[in-house]
Design a protein around this motif. Structure first.
Motif, PDB file in Angstrom:
ATOM      1  N   CYS A  62      17.974  58.922 -45.776  1.00 40.58           N
ATOM      2  CA  CYS A  62      18.866  58.290 -44.808  1.00 40.58           C
ATOM      3  C   CYS A  62      19.182  56.858 -45.224  1.00 40.58           C
ATOM      4  O   CYS A  62      18.436  56.251 -45.991  1.00 40.58           O
ATOM      5  CB  CYS A  62      18.236  58.311 -43.409  1.00 40.58           C
ATOM      6  SG  CYS A  62      16.890  57.129 -43.184  1.00 40.58           S
ATOM      7  N   PRO A  63      20.277  56.293 -44.739  1.00 37.29           N
ATOM      8  CA  PRO A  63      20.577  54.883 -45.020  1.00 37.29           C
ATOM      9  C   PRO A  63      19.579  53.966 -44.342  1.00 37.29           C
ATOM     10  O   PRO A  63      18.813  54.391 -43.472  1.00 37.29           O
ATOM     11  CB  PRO A  63      21.980  54.700 -44.440  1.00 37.29           C
ATOM     12  CG  PRO A  63      22.076  55.747 -43.376  1.00 37.29           C
ATOM     13  CD  PRO A  63      21.299  56.924 -43.895  1.00 37.29           C
ATOM     14  N   ARG A 221      21.613  46.565 -44.531  1.00 37.34           N
ATOM     15  CA  ARG A 221      21.820  47.945 -44.961  1.00 37.34           C
ATOM     16  C   ARG A 221      22.549  47.947 -46.284  1.00 37.34           C
ATOM     17  O   ARG A 221      23.593  47.337 -46.428  1.00 37.34           O
ATOM     18  CB  ARG A 221      22.610  48.705 -43.909  1.00 37.34           C
ATOM     19  CG  ARG A 221      23.049  50.076 -44.321  1.00 37.34           C
ATOM     20  CD  ARG A 221      23.741  50.823 -43.215  1.00 37.34           C
ATOM     21  NE  ARG A 221      22.865  51.082 -42.096  1.00 37.34           N
ATOM     22  CZ  ARG A 221      23.189  51.854 -41.070  1.00 37.34           C
ATOM     23  NH1 ARG A 221      24.365  52.426 -41.034  1.00 37.34           N
ATOM     24  NH2 ARG A 221      22.352  52.034 -40.074  1.00 37.34           N
ATOM     25  N   GLN A 222      21.986  48.619 -47.240  1.00 36.11           N
ATOM     26  CA  GLN A 222      22.623  48.784 -48.537  1.00 36.11           C
ATOM     27  C   GLN A 222      22.516  50.251 -48.912  1.00 36.11           C
ATOM     28  O   GLN A 222      21.432  50.833 -48.907  1.00 36.11           O
ATOM     29  CB  GLN A 222      21.941  47.909 -49.599  1.00 36.11           C
ATOM     30  CG  GLN A 222      22.179  46.424 -49.390  1.00 36.11           C
ATOM     31  CD  GLN A 222      21.512  45.585 -50.463  1.00 36.11           C
ATOM     32  OE1 GLN A 222      20.531  45.988 -51.062  1.00 36.11           O
ATOM     33  NE2 GLN A 222      22.056  44.407 -50.698  1.00 36.11           N
ATOM     34  N   TRP A 223      23.655  50.850 -49.277  1.00 34.40           N
ATOM     35  CA  TRP A 223      23.703  52.274 -49.568  1.00 34.40           C
ATOM     36  C   TRP A 223      23.469  52.518 -51.049  1.00 34.40           C
ATOM     37  O   TRP A 223      24.087  51.889 -51.901  1.00 34.40           O
ATOM     38  CB  TRP A 223      25.057  52.835 -49.168  1.00 34.40           C
ATOM     39  CG  TRP A 223      25.269  52.938 -47.694  1.00 34.40           C
ATOM     40  CD1 TRP A 223      25.628  51.937 -46.846  1.00 34.40           C
ATOM     41  CD2 TRP A 223      25.128  54.115 -46.894  1.00 34.40           C
ATOM     42  NE1 TRP A 223      25.719  52.423 -45.558  1.00 34.40           N
ATOM     43  CE2 TRP A 223      25.424  53.753 -45.555  1.00 34.40           C
ATOM     44  CE3 TRP A 223      24.800  55.442 -47.164  1.00 34.40           C
ATOM     45  CZ2 TRP A 223      25.395  54.660 -44.512  1.00 34.40           C
ATOM     46  CZ3 TRP A 223      24.760  56.356 -46.130  1.00 34.40           C
ATOM     47  CH2 TRP A 223      25.060  55.971 -44.825  1.00 34.40           C
ATOM     48  N   SER A 224      22.588  53.448 -51.342  1.00 37.99           N
ATOM     49  CA  SER A 224      22.445  53.921 -52.712  1.00 37.99           C
ATOM     50  C   SER A 224      23.386  55.105 -52.925  1.00 37.99           C
ATOM     51  O   SER A 224      23.917  55.678 -51.973  1.00 37.99           O
ATOM     52  CB  SER A 224      21.000  54.352 -52.982  1.00 37.99           C
ATOM     53  OG  SER A 224      20.690  55.530 -52.252  1.00 37.99           O
ATOM     54  N   ARG A 225      23.580  55.479 -54.165  1.00 41.60           N
ATOM     55  CA  ARG A 225      24.504  56.581 -54.477  1.00 41.60           C
ATOM     56  C   ARG A 225      24.021  57.894 -53.856  1.00 41.60           C
ATOM     57  O   ARG A 225      24.800  58.659 -53.289  1.00 41.60           O
ATOM     58  CB  ARG A 225      24.645  56.715 -55.989  1.00 41.60           C
ATOM     59  CG  ARG A 225      25.597  57.818 -56.464  1.00 41.60           C
ATOM     60  CD  ARG A 225      27.012  57.565 -55.988  1.00 41.60           C
ATOM     61  NE  ARG A 225      27.943  58.558 -56.488  1.00 41.60           N
ATOM     62  CZ  ARG A 225      28.807  58.334 -57.476  1.00 41.60           C
ATOM     63  NH1 ARG A 225      28.843  57.154 -58.049  1.00 41.60           N
ATOM     64  NH2 ARG A 225      29.626  59.269 -57.871  1.00 41.60           N
ATOM     65  N   LEU A 230      24.685  62.289 -49.841  1.00 40.95           N
ATOM     66  CA  LEU A 230      24.159  63.148 -48.781  1.00 40.95           C
ATOM     67  C   LEU A 230      24.930  62.945 -47.479  1.00 40.95           C
ATOM     68  O   LEU A 230      25.308  63.911 -46.803  1.00 40.95           O
ATOM     69  CB  LEU A 230      22.672  62.850 -48.561  1.00 40.95           C
ATOM     70  CG  LEU A 230      21.997  63.629 -47.436  1.00 40.95           C
ATOM     71  CD1 LEU A 230      21.994  65.123 -47.739  1.00 40.95           C
ATOM     72  CD2 LEU A 230      20.577  63.130 -47.200  1.00 40.95           C
ATOM     73  N   PHE A 231      25.184  61.686 -47.131  1.00 38.28           N
ATOM     74  CA  PHE A 231      25.920  61.383 -45.902  1.00 38.28           C
ATOM     75  C   PHE A 231      27.326  61.969 -45.961  1.00 38.28           C
ATOM     76  O   PHE A 231      27.800  62.584 -44.994  1.00 38.28           O
ATOM     77  CB  PHE A 231      25.988  59.871 -45.708  1.00 38.28           C
ATOM     78  CG  PHE A 231      26.818  59.438 -44.535  1.00 38.28           C
ATOM     79  CD1 PHE A 231      26.278  59.431 -43.252  1.00 38.28           C
ATOM     80  CD2 PHE A 231      28.139  59.049 -44.696  1.00 38.28           C
ATOM     81  CE1 PHE A 231      27.042  59.048 -42.157  1.00 38.28           C
ATOM     82  CE2 PHE A 231      28.911  58.665 -43.611  1.00 38.28           C
ATOM     83  CZ  PHE A 231      28.357  58.664 -42.340  1.00 38.28           C
ATOM     84  N   GLU A 258      31.259  50.533 -44.933  1.00 36.99           N
ATOM     85  CA  GLU A 258      30.027  49.998 -45.515  1.00 36.99           C
ATOM     86  C   GLU A 258      29.773  50.618 -46.886  1.00 36.99           C
ATOM     87  O   GLU A 258      29.406  49.909 -47.840  1.00 36.99           O
ATOM     88  CB  GLU A 258      28.841  50.282 -44.595  1.00 36.99           C
ATOM     89  CG  GLU A 258      28.852  49.508 -43.289  1.00 36.99           C
ATOM     90  CD  GLU A 258      27.681  49.893 -42.392  1.00 36.99           C
ATOM     91  OE1 GLU A 258      26.898  50.776 -42.800  1.00 36.99           O
ATOM     92  OE2 GLU A 258      27.547  49.320 -41.298  1.00 36.99           O
ATOM     93  N   ILE A 259      29.955  51.925 -46.993  1.00 35.19           N
ATOM     94  CA  ILE A 259      29.724  52.606 -48.270  1.00 35.19           C
ATOM     95  C   ILE A 259      30.753  52.167 -49.308  1.00 35.19           C
ATOM     96  O   ILE A 259      30.425  51.952 -50.477  1.00 35.19           O
ATOM     97  CB  ILE A 259      29.768  54.131 -48.071  1.00 35.19           C
ATOM     98  CG1 ILE A 259      28.640  54.573 -47.132  1.00 35.19           C
ATOM     99  CG2 ILE A 259      29.647  54.856 -49.407  1.00 35.19           C
ATOM    100  CD1 ILE A 259      28.650  56.050 -46.802  1.00 35.19           C
TER     101      ILE A 259
END
Length: 340
Positions: A62-63, A221-225, A230-231, A258-259
């Motif tokens: 999850c993020p 919050r920082q999104w990984s690849r 998944l999201f 955000e992504i």
């Protein structure tokens, strides 16, 4: 007017980086305390082991979430977690919060040393290096080693804000009554020690944190690849199968932005934006998102595609554009398209 899409500037280096954030430090601490319970010889029933594995996988995928959200997830009763595990987890985070950068480093490095290094033939490692948890911990450790001291200090400051903006006492108050009684007895045994210095220190730290919060803006919050993929897959599937279970349009679009900000080269997120705009009946947004999706996806793999593959890519883009116009009731061919 310049085109905001500059394919020449798109890179794929950022997508492979596992950014170290306060949430990820908390996840490492959560895994660490469970592993230490097993090393210490605690008897863990299958329901505790199963729910820990399910929850750990959820936290990895999850993020990043705020500390209040994490506390609610751990204490609202959906997962069977040992009170001792939660108590040790709270103590670990509190130690990092009060003790500084060295405690933050120790929290991560000691996890690797105690859980992933085989001590002896009779004491094998608790987490194998090639497992899901092992790969996650190794990625966090590698990225932490790459940080400069200034970056480590910034990470610690952001962790303090992350911890302070939550409700640190909620988890302990949610423990079983028996565990709370034991904790009260223990606190009563140590009540003779002076508390004023700790209170004064805590007050000074609170003032410092307030100043940091005012002077610095840390990303929570920082999104990984992997998280973004998944999201995107989950939400796209819900939008096409069961729209009511997908995130509300405004919330979904906020997350999409955000992504996009964290992973500008990730083209599939634009297709999710396209589906969300179709849901909202927003033609301009849907069209822009569709164009951005296929322009970026072609730009990322342009050198690896043959002529036939490029033609397939363009045909698929045209098919999606035609489906979009059908959704909006545009059943007649545009005069401009006829000319082409």
């Amino acid at each position: 007017m310049e085109d905001p899409l500059d394919l020449g500037k798109l890179t794929i280096t950022k997508s492979n980086v596992e950014n170290v954030t306060p949430h990820k430090v908390a996840v490492v601490a959560f895994i660490r305390e469970f592993g230490l319970l097993k090393i210490g010889g605690s008897v863990l029933s299958p329901k505790y082991r199963k729910d820990f594995c399910i929850l750990a996988l959820k936290l990895i995928q999850c993020p990043d979430m705020e500390f209040k959200e994490l506390e609610h997830l751990l204490t609202h009763g959906k997962y069977n977690l040992m009170s001792t595990h939660l108590q040790n987890f709270c103590s670990c985070l509190q130690t990092v919060y009060r003790s500084g950068v060295s405690a933050l480093m120790h929290c991560v490095t000691s996890t690797i040393e105690k859980l992933m290094i085989e001590q002896s033939e009779t004491c094998p490692c608790m987490i194998t290096r090639s497992s899901v948890l092992g790969l996650y911990l190794r990625r966090i450790m590698l990225q932490l080693d790459k940080l400069t001291f200034i970056q480590l200090v910034s990470l610690y400051k952001s962790f303090c804000l992350y911890y302070q903006e939550g409700r640190p006492g909620l988890m302990i108050r949610s423990l079983s009554k028996e565990k709370l009684d034991n904790m009260e007895v223990q606190s009563g045994m140590s009540s003779t020690s002076p508390t004023m210095p700790d209170e004064s220190k805590q007050h000074d730290l609170s003032i410092k944190m307030a100043v940091m919060h005012r002077d610095h803006a840390f990303e929570e919050r920082q999104w990984s690849r992997k998280q973004a993929e998944l999201f995107t897959a989950q939400q796209a599937n819900l939008l096409q199968i069961n729209e009511k279970k997908a995130l509300p349009p405004k919330q979904l679009q906020k997350t999409i932005m955000e992504i996009m900000n964290d992973l500008p080269e990730y083209s599939d997120i634009h297709f999710l934006s396209f589906l969300n705009c179709l849901r909202m009946r927003e033609l301009c947004g849907a069209q822009d998102s569709l164009y951005n999706c296929f322009d970026r996806s072609l730009g990322n793999v342009a050198g690896n595609l043959s002529t036939s593959d490029r033609n397939k890519h363009f045909r698929y883009a045209a098919l999606n554009r035609a489906a979009m116009h059908t959704q909006f009731g545009h059943n007649q061919l545009n005069p401009d398209d006829k000319a082409k």
